[in-house]
Design an enzyme around this catalytic site. Structure first.
Site, PDB file in Angstrom:
ATOM      1  N   CYS A  15      -2.352  -4.144  15.865  1.00 31.36           N
ATOM      2  CA  CYS A  15      -3.841  -3.534  17.053  1.00 31.36           C
ATOM      3  C   CYS A  15      -4.121  -2.247  17.423  1.00 31.36           C
ATOM      4  CB  CYS A  15      -2.564  -4.029  18.424  1.00 31.36           C
ATOM      5  SG  CYS A  15      -0.904  -3.993  18.182  1.00 31.36           S
ATOM      6  N   ASN A 246       0.206   0.945  17.973  1.00 33.49           N
ATOM      7  CA  ASN A 246      -0.253   0.897  16.704  1.00 33.49           C
ATOM      8  C   ASN A 246       0.291   1.235  15.535  1.00 33.49           C
ATOM      9  OD1 ASN A 246      -2.344  -0.322  15.344  1.00 33.49           O
ATOM     10  ND2 ASN A 246      -3.631   1.338  15.815  1.00 33.49           N
ATOM     11  N   GLY A 247       0.593  -0.694  15.022  1.00 30.83           N
ATOM     12  CA  GLY A 247       1.556  -0.274  14.260  1.00 30.83           C
ATOM     13  C   GLY A 247       2.453  -1.430  14.123  1.00 30.83           C
ATOM     14  N   MET A 491       6.207  -9.415 -18.283  1.00 31.53           N
ATOM     15  CA  MET A 491       6.302 -11.148 -18.379  1.00 31.53           C
ATOM     16  C   MET A 491       6.992 -11.866 -17.221  1.00 31.53           C
ATOM     17  SD  MET A 491       4.208 -13.178 -20.275  1.00 31.53           S
ATOM     18  CE  MET A 491       2.573 -12.549 -21.534  1.00 31.53           C
ATOM     19  N   GLU A 904      -6.818  -6.393 -11.897  1.00 30.10           N
ATOM     20  CA  GLU A 904      -6.927  -4.852 -11.415  1.00 30.10           C
ATOM     21  C   GLU A 904      -7.480  -4.359 -12.502  1.00 30.10           C
ATOM     22  OE1 GLU A 904      -4.099  -3.071 -10.518  1.00 30.10           O
ATOM     23  OE2 GLU A 904      -5.094  -1.587  -9.357  1.00 30.10           O
ATOM     24  N   LYS A 955       6.931  -7.086  -8.807  1.00 27.48           N
ATOM     25  CA  LYS A 955       6.856  -6.060  -7.883  1.00 27.48           C
ATOM     26  C   LYS A 955       6.573  -6.216  -6.962  1.00 27.48           C
ATOM     27  CE  LYS A 955       4.472  -4.335 -11.298  1.00 27.48           C
ATOM     28  NZ  LYS A 955       4.072  -2.573 -12.051  1.00 27.48           N
ATOM     29  N   CYS A1120       0.476 -16.488 -27.701  1.00 35.04           N
ATOM     30  CA  CYS A1120       1.533 -15.621 -27.438  1.00 35.04           C
ATOM     31  C   CYS A1120       3.085 -15.671 -27.188  1.00 35.04           C
ATOM     32  CB  CYS A1120       1.286 -15.206 -25.820  1.00 35.04           C
ATOM     33  SG  CYS A1120       2.474 -14.745 -24.409  1.00 35.04           S
ATOM     34  N   CYS A1126       4.454  -6.283 -23.786  1.00 32.91           N
ATOM     35  CA  CYS A1126       3.399  -6.012 -23.512  1.00 32.91           C
ATOM     36  C   CYS A1126       2.870  -5.241 -22.854  1.00 32.91           C
ATOM     37  CB  CYS A1126       3.268  -7.041 -22.026  1.00 32.91           C
ATOM     38  SG  CYS A1126       3.583  -8.829 -22.103  1.00 32.91           S
ATOM     39  N   CYS A1131       1.681  -5.223 -29.347  1.00 29.87           N
ATOM     40  CA  CYS A1131       1.881  -7.140 -29.151  1.00 29.87           C
ATOM     41  C   CYS A1131       1.126  -8.192 -30.432  1.00 29.87           C
ATOM     42  CB  CYS A1131       0.776  -7.959 -28.201  1.00 29.87           C
ATOM     43  SG  CYS A1131       0.439  -9.712 -28.391  1.00 29.87           S
TER      44      CYS A1131
HETATM   45  S1  SF4 Z   1       3.807  -8.602 -26.430  1.00 28.34           S
HETATM   46 FE1  SF4 Z   1       2.404 -10.645 -26.591  1.00 28.34          FE
HETATM   47  S2  SF4 Z   1       3.417 -11.598 -27.675  1.00 28.34           S
HETATM   48 FE2  SF4 Z   1       4.774 -10.787 -26.063  1.00 28.34          FE
HETATM   49  S3  SF4 Z   1       4.595 -11.731 -24.683  1.00 28.34           S
HETATM   50 FE3  SF4 Z   1       3.555  -9.799 -23.946  1.00 28.34          FE
HETATM   51  S4  SF4 Z   1       1.034 -11.349 -24.796  1.00 28.34           S
HETATM   52 FE4  SF4 Z   1       3.301 -12.338 -25.481  1.00 28.34          FE
END
Ligand code: SF4
Length: 1498
Positions: A15, A246-247, A491, A904, A955, A1120, A1126, A1131
């Site tokens: 508020c 306020n909070g 992932m 982002e 997360k 992938c 990643c 990768c």
């Molecule tokens: S490192 Fe590359 S292949 Fe492995 S999960 Fe990530 S995007 Fe997929």
């Protein structure tokens, strides 16, 4: 009210608040009108309900208007202070009203007081909205005197307090149907409160008293509420009796729980036997602010002064304060043994009629500005400029600082500053001596070598009994022991929920951490560590009504993750104040469920006996497992003991210490603390560390490794506390901020009382079975020599024969075959595998089946080309994935008419226009996250949708991170950061600390691009529905509810698993709550999180979603192979890497993604035709078409009850279940539209133009629409410098100059509020004191908090002091300011900040780029104010002096600054008083870039 998934416990509010008083103590009628004006000027900080008229609540607290009452009362009233007035909300039905009045009068007379009379409060009901009318009470005033008793004000007030509290309990416990109407906003000798479910301008229209000329007061406190709750009630409008707020109090659950414990000890001469009938002090189901007011009232009733009570409840961050006096620290330390902090973002104005003041929480997250006038008025408010005051009448402009108090003694008629008020309080008693004599530090106890007995069972068997896996050791314990921090993964997670897992699970895994989003911010324990603390004190509590030296007889532990030696010190100590008793948590494995239950009951009996023998530390131990004895899960034991002792009224007598082999990751420890533990000794981890050293897997010494591990857990706990916005473990202990997932209600109620569990499931029988299975693996019936070994684990990466993963080598291959060969048949096989996996119990959706078929021909179902427009790809930043992969997704989604998401990190402007081949690489959705990387007017103007990332599935409550090696020059360029310097985003958005701040950011973004939809991304958790309601009221266009399991970016491994819920719960709760609140039609509801097939989409839609996001699956379609590396930049398929060589391996094409989307729609259409829906709109929210699978054999899952997810809110015909209309953003009144009209020649013809306008705090986000219009015509280049100059006179609202583009020069003659220059995109901003003002610029605040947040480019000259977090995340603006608050230049990645005055604490935390020059007239700097982690003091070079001088000359030119004039007039000498601050990595990176340039030239 709590049908389905909605739970009123998770309502939030926030508020605008303020007060005004006459410092000369004159009672004035105009103060009422000025106060109401303040309220009206704060209206944008509140909200209205779906009826468009019912406000969330507003009110005003004033002195009792004696003359007025004398005039209007039909009975005689005595002199002021000899009587009290109560404002009473009563049931509307006369019989129930009479009952309430009689009860109240009875309790008044029982206490020897006398009711003089009742007065009907005249109201004009035409100003009550439809929703408010449903709960409008009958309002009366009661007048009470002392009945000729000689009572002091304190005694009189306490009698009133007792009478009121007892009546409240009696009525609440009665069976009358309108009992909830009964409430006393105020009952006081000094003050009275007029409040209601009204919008601010209707307060004095509704309460006609407020317009009487005899209504006078010398002070007024006002409040305007914004609640997520659309069933707001009259009693929750503010102010409360002593304060408004306020909070958000994030520690509320812990505070209430600890208050219950404290009440066990209440004994009071003042209240005598009454005290028992007054409990509980805090009524359940009230808001955080209402609860806090009730606790405050209790403290006051013990005889504390109002300022002292506030100091105790909201202490400064004293624990790590380097310069605070020992006396003050002792005061806080002493009272920390009595009460935990009420912690969370809070600006709290308070008054008892004698004092009026305000204080700010330790983080300083809420704005609180004040102005003192020369004619003796003081105005304090959430915003500056809420009252028009001529500049020549201004004595000073100030602000509340973090942890500081501002007080006016109304009787003495003077302002008492923080130091004076606190010194008076801390010197009242010898706290330092009391601490010295009574508080014992664990480190002071000598270790006398009483080692706990060595275990007889070998370590391997014990590891197996407690469920250790190889993965636990290699992925969790080793990194923490070696580096003192958690390992990182990526992932998301796609393993089954614990309740579905065929592997025995630890009990901790059935709980999810709650986290803050929107309504209460997560905190930043990494960069703002100075306000966090994990120390705890253990021992018996004492009576709050009898504060004495012995009240702090406790044992203090700095890091409550304790070593074996420390535990022995507690166990075997001989100190007379501390007496430990150890109770085993083992049961005979052969006795099964009954044995476990019996052990728990026996433990309680033994502990109760021990308490009777004055034991005050209980150690629960699971040492001693063997072939016959198995451990009772420690979490179960700890929580059961905690709750049982509460039930027996003995919890306050002891502290609980844990000696356990179980806990090994931060989540385990946090849960034990959350359920009441005060210290934890993880002895098996210590042994495992020793074992790893002996086996050569750990190359450091044992003590260092244990210390590292304990410190990593300590950091992990801070992170978990910070996620929900809590700074101290003291407040977190016992707070139970978790949701159980799949645990049976009766089991939870008994052992984890008051924990939320919404899908009932397993109970003690299954828990015991899991212990049994683990025990049997450790002690098999028939042992094969040498076969005993730990399981691999497979939680974080797919392993053969271990935990199932949805994406595994087979499903990945099948999907890639399908999209590469454009084969729907292959897709069907893939979908069958995924859908069957679901059916094999991995997800909640796997438990559903479609029902109530009403088939239609598939041709009648809307075409795939329409459906696919509702599809989006997930937010993956350019930086975390390669240019090729990022653009591939964008091209595919643009071809389909769906939307890709920038993630982002900004986007290269080259992508905003179509390529020659017709491809459009522009992401339709542009994300705005906490880091604000690359957010400029150009970026926003090129969006179709702007997404505010409040949290991310992988997360929630934590910030993003991009490791340094992935910050290649092209990534750094779009982020406006420095190549190869790692980037960690702060977890909180620094412009969102509560719901009205989110409303402001939505408003900002809508101004920046009126055509774009604003989307707010939330993560599924209990209460997400109420948050969604608040977000809908904050005028978002789209709400995305993400599942916990999504996310592709880097994340601490344990964060992937323990926070957030499946989207099935989140979407269903959001849908149910939005429909219930009549807000569903104005919002688009989107879902994402491991959506992989048409079946997934169909279920999401039936639960309430109408748009759908995919992240991992399109990446798999693009090549992938789920290596989950990643975050390492390695990768192999060129997706999650910036390495040019690896990027060349990228083989994905837009067609692959398009094929995937087509296949999903095709499967979806088949389902639609089968169950009978022609369009998605028809299908949204039709959850009756889902049912739980009939036959489930799994021993855990068969008891699951998902009916709450499938609950459908009964609706009337005109209530829609999907989006049908647009939000009304109210942009038609924006000042910019007038500016645009007047600046036509500048905008279109680039002609120099100069305009002048008045400005008010209600003129928010000035400059954004103007910049958007300029961008549409001239693109990112804007206008030539200085083309359009606009001078504003007055006080600007929030976000002045936000996104302001090149060519604009905006000057405010007056002052400005928060977010000045947010994402500044090239303009020059000036804030200068008005000509007639007489105060000194360098001593007065002129702009608010979080100025230049995420500024990209441009200049700012500020002729005064700025608030906290100046230049946070600035990446390119150059600025001059004459002083700043705490946390200056936090997370700055570029640009220049020149500060010509004081800098506050924690300067340069997380600063990874840019330069700061700081000036001190005396040439001295307190190093303690700097956060030196990433910076160095650098010598000034000629280039620095040159740059600095130019900036100062400009500052003088723009602002006529006195201080700039003084410095420049004696440059030779004064220039030596500057220091230069530069991040170390930035310096190295600049040198590297310089070297590369030189090499290129040569
Ligand atoms: S490192 Fe590359 S292949 Fe492995 S999960 Fe990530 S995007 Fe997929």
């Amino acid at each position: 009210m709590n049908k389905g998934l909605y739970n009123s416990e998770f309502e939030h509010d926030s508020c605008g608040a303020g007060f005004i008083c006459d410092l000369n103590g004159a009672k004035r009628n105009d103060i009422i009108h000025k106060a109401i004006d303040i309220l009206i000027r704060l209206e944008h900080r509140g909200a209205v309900s779906a009826d468009g008229k019912t406000g969330d609540g507003a009110g005003i607290l004033i002195e009792i208007p004696h003359l007025f009452f004398k005039k209007v009362c039909e009975f005689d009233i005595p002199e002021p202070k000899a009587y009290a007035v109560g404002m009473v909300f009563l049931p509307p039905k006369p019989n129930q009203l009479n009952y309430a009045v009689e009860q109240f009068e009875k309790n008044i007379t029982t206490r020897g007081l006398r009711v003089i009379g009742w007065r009907d409060v005249p109201v004009d009901r035409t100003y009550v909205g439809k929703i408010a009318a449903k709960t409008e009470p009958k309002i009366k005033q009661v007048f009470i005197d002392k009945n000729r008793q000689k009572l002091s004000e304190f005694e009189f007030s306490n009698k009133l307090f007792a009478a009121r509290k007892i009546t409240e309990h009696e009525i609440l416990n009665s069976n009358i149907s309108e009992k909830n109407y009964f409430y006393l906003p105020s009952l006081s000798v000094n003050t009275i409160i007029y409040k209601g479910l009204l919008v601010p301008e209707d307060i004095n229209r509704y309460y006609v008293d407020l317009n009487d000329k005899d209504f006078t007061t010398k002070l007024a406190l006002v409040h305007q509420r914004f609640s997520t709750n659309t069933f707001p009630t009259w009693d929750l409008a503010q102010p409360f009796r002593y304060m408004c707020h306020n909070g958000e109090i994030n520690t509320l659950r812990g505070n209430i729980s600890q208050m219950d414990t404290r009440e066990e000890l209440f004994k009071s001469d003042i209240f005598g036997e009454d005290i028992k009938s007054m409990l509980p002090i805090i009524f359940r189901g009230k808001s955080d602010s209402a609860s806090m007011d009730m606790a405050l009232e209790l403290l006051l009733s013990t005889g504390m002064s109002l300022p002292q009570a506030m100091m105790i409840m909201v202490p400064e961050a004293w624990e790590k304060h380097p310069t605070m006096s020992e006396e003050k620290k002792s005061f806080y330390n002493f009272f920390s043994c009595i009460m935990e902090p009420w912690d969370g973002p809070a600006s709290i104005p308070f008054t008892d009629g004698n004092y009026i003041g305000a204080l700010l929480d330790r983080n300083g997250l809420r704005p609180s500005r004040y102005t003192i006038t020369k004619d003796g008025l003081l105005v304090m408010s959430s915003e500056a400029g809420v009252l028009e005051i001529p500049p020549e009448n201004i004595e000073m402009h100030g602000r509340l600082e973090p942890g500081k108090m501002f007080l006016v003694d109304m009787n003495a008629g003077r302002i008492v500053n923080d130091e004076e008020v606190k010194n008076n309080i801390i010197n009242q008693r010898p706290y330092k001596k009391w601490i010295h004599d009574n508080l014992l530090s664990l480190s002071e106890i000598p270790y006398t070598g009483n080692p706990t007995k060595i275990e007889e069972t070998d370590i391997l068997r014990r590891q197996k009994v407690f469920g250790y896996t190889k993965e636990d050791i290699s992925t969790l314990i080793l990194p923490m022991s070696e580096q003192g921090k958690e390992a990182v993964g990526s992932m998301g997670t796609d393993v089954p929920l614990s309740v579905f897992s065929s592997k025995p699970q630890l009990l901790y895994n059935y709980f999810k951490q709650l986290f803050a989003q929107v309504t209460n911010p997560p905190l930043d324990g990494i960069r703002e560590e100075i306000v966090t603390d994990i120390s705890l004190s253990i021992g018996a509590d004492s009576n709050i009504f009898d504060i004495k030296a012995e009240s702090c007889k406790k044992l203090r532990i700095e890091n409550p993750i304790i070593s074996n030696e420390d535990l022995d010190k507690i166990k075997f100590n001989s100190h007379p104040n501390f007496n430990a008793y150890t109770v085993p948590a083992l049961y005979q494995i052969g006795s099964g469920l009954n044995g476990m239950e019996a052990t728990l009951e026996e433990m309680i009996r033994n502990v109760l006996k021990a308490i009777d023998k004055h034991k005050n530390i209980i150690i629960i131990s699971d040492r001693g497992v063997d072939k016959n004895f198995a451990p009772v899960p420690m979490l179960l034991t700890c929580s059961y003991l905690h709750h049982s002792l509460k039930r027996h009224g003995k919890r306050s007598k002891v502290g609980i210490v844990i000696e356990s082999a179980e806990p090994r990751e931060p989540h385990h420890f946090a849960m034990l603390f959350g359920y009441g533990a005060s210290a934890i000794n993880p002895y098996l981890v210590n042994e495992t560390i020793q074992q790893q050293i002996e086996q050569g897997h750990l190359k450091i010494d044992f003590h260092t490794a244990v210390k590292n591990f304990n410190s990593a857990i300590g950091k992990g706990i801070v992170k978990i506390m910070n996620k929900i916005g809590i700074s101290t473990l003291h407040s977190y202990r016992g707070s139970q901020i978790f949701e159980a997932l799949g645990l049976r209600g009766s089991f939870v109620e008994k052992y984890f009382t008051n924990t939320v569990t919404r899908i009932s499931g397993v109970g003690l029988y299954e828990i015991e079975k899991e212990v049994f299975l683990r025990h049997r693996m450790a002690f098999p019936n028939r042992e094969v020599e040498g076969v005993l070994k730990l399981n691999i684990g497979g939680q974080y990466r797919w392993r053969r024969n271990e935990e199932h993963h949805m994406f595994n080598p087979t499903t990945v291959a099948k999907l890639q075959q399908a999209v590469q060969q454009n084969s729907y048949t292959s897709y069907e096989k893939y979908a069958e595998m995924i859908n069957n996996q679901s059916a094999q119990l991995m997800t909640i959706r796997g438990m559903f089946e479609f029902t109530e078929f009403d088939p239609i021909p598939i041709e009648e179902v809307e075409p795939w080309t329409e459906i696919v427009k509702r599809f989006k790809t997930g937010a993956m930043s350019f930086g975390s994935i390669s240019k090729e992969a990022h653009e591939n997704l964008a091209i595919a989604m643009n071809r389909l008419g769906g939307k890709s998401n920038s993630g982002e990190g900004g986007e290269d402007p080259d992508r905003f226009q179509k390529d020659n081949n017709g491809n459009l690489r522009n992401s339709a959705i542009k994300q705005v996250a906490s880091g604000r990387f690359g957010v400029s007017i150009d970026y926003l103007s090129n969006a179709k949708e702007i997404q505010i990332k409040m949290a991310q599935g992988a997360k929630p409550g934590e910030g993003g991170q991009l490791p340094g090696p992935k910050v290649y020059p092209w990534v750094a360029k779009v982020r406006n950061s420095t190549p190869y310097v790692g980037l960690i985003s702060p977890p909180p958005h620094h412009d969102i600390y509560s719901i009205e701040d989110l409303a402001q950011l939505i408003y900002d973004l809508k101004n920046a691009n009126r055509e774009a939809r604003v989307n707010v991304k939330l993560v599924s958790e209990v209460g997400v529905g109420t948050v969604a309601t608040g977000v809908a009221k904050a005028k978002a266009d789209v709400i995305l509810v993400s599942g916990y399991d999504g996310g592709t970016g880097a994340s601490p491994l344990t964060s992937l698993k323990h926070a957030g819920l499946p989207w099935e719960l989140g979407i269903a709760e959001a849908q149910q709550t939005l429909v219930r609140n009549n807000l569903r039609d104005r919002i688009v509801l989107e879902c994402d999180g491991q959506l992989k097939t048409g079946r997934d989409v169909a279920i999401a839609c039936l639960l309430g979603a109408e748009e759908f996001g995919f992240a991992t699956a399109p990446l798999v379609a693009s090549g992938c192979i789920m290596m989950r590396a990643c975050h390492l930049n390695t990768c192999p398929v060129g997706i999650a890497t910036q390495d040019p060589v690896l990027r060349s391996n990228f083989k994905g094409t837009p067609e692959h993604v398009i094929n995937f989307m087509y296949f999903v729609t095709q499967e979806l259409r088949e389902i639609m035709s089968k169950i009978g829906f022609r369009t998605i709109n028809e299908m949204v929210g039709q959850s009756q078409k889902l049912d739980m699978k009939k036959v489930i054999k799994h021993y855990k899952a068969k008891r699951l009850d998902l009916s709450k997810i499938l609950y459908k809110i009964p609706t009337t015909q005109n209530k829609t279940l999907y989006n049908t209309k647009n939000q009304n953003h109210g942009l038609e009144r924006v000042l910019d539209l007038t500016l645009v009209k007047n600046a036509h020649t500048a905008i279109f013809r680039k002609e120099p133009t100069h305009l002048v306008f008045p400005i008010h705090n209600t003129n928010r986000t000035v400059g954004a629409i103007l910049s958007n219009e300029i961008n549409k015509i001239h693109g990112k280049n804007g206008l030539p410098k200085g083309t359009l100059k606009i001078d504003f006179y007055g006080t600007s609202g929030q976000s002045f100059g936000a996104f302001a583009t090149k060519g604009l020069e905006l000057t405010v003659y007056g002052n400005c509020n928060d977010y000045f220059g947010k994402s500044l995109s090239g303009a020059t901003l000036v804030a200068k004191i008005p000509e007639k003002a007489t105060f000194k610029s360098e001593e007065n605040i002129i702009i608010g908090n979080v100025a230049l947040y995420g500024a990209v480019y441009g200049e700012a000259y500020i002729n005064g002091v700025a608030g906290e977090r100046f230049c946070v995340r600035n990446s390119g603006a150059r600025s001059v300011v004459e002083g700043i608050g705490d946390h200056g230049c936090e997370y700055m990645t570029g640009g220049v900040a020149v500060i010509l005055g004081k800098i506050g604490r924690n300067f340069a935390a997380g600063m990874s780029g840019g330069i700061a020059y700081i000036y001190s007239g005396a040439g001295d700097f307190d190093e303690k104010n700097f956060n030196m982690e990433m910076i160095d003091f650098e010598p000034m070079t000629d280039k620095d002096f040159e740059q600095l001088k130019t900036l100062l000359e400009k500052h003088l030119l723009y602002t006529n600054s006195n201080i700039a004039k003084t410095i420049l007039s004696d440059w030779e000498k004064t220039s030596k008083n500057f220091i230069k601050i530069m991040p170390t990595d930035y310096k190295i990176a600049l040198e590297r870039i310089e070297k590369e340039k030189t090499l290129a030239v040569s």
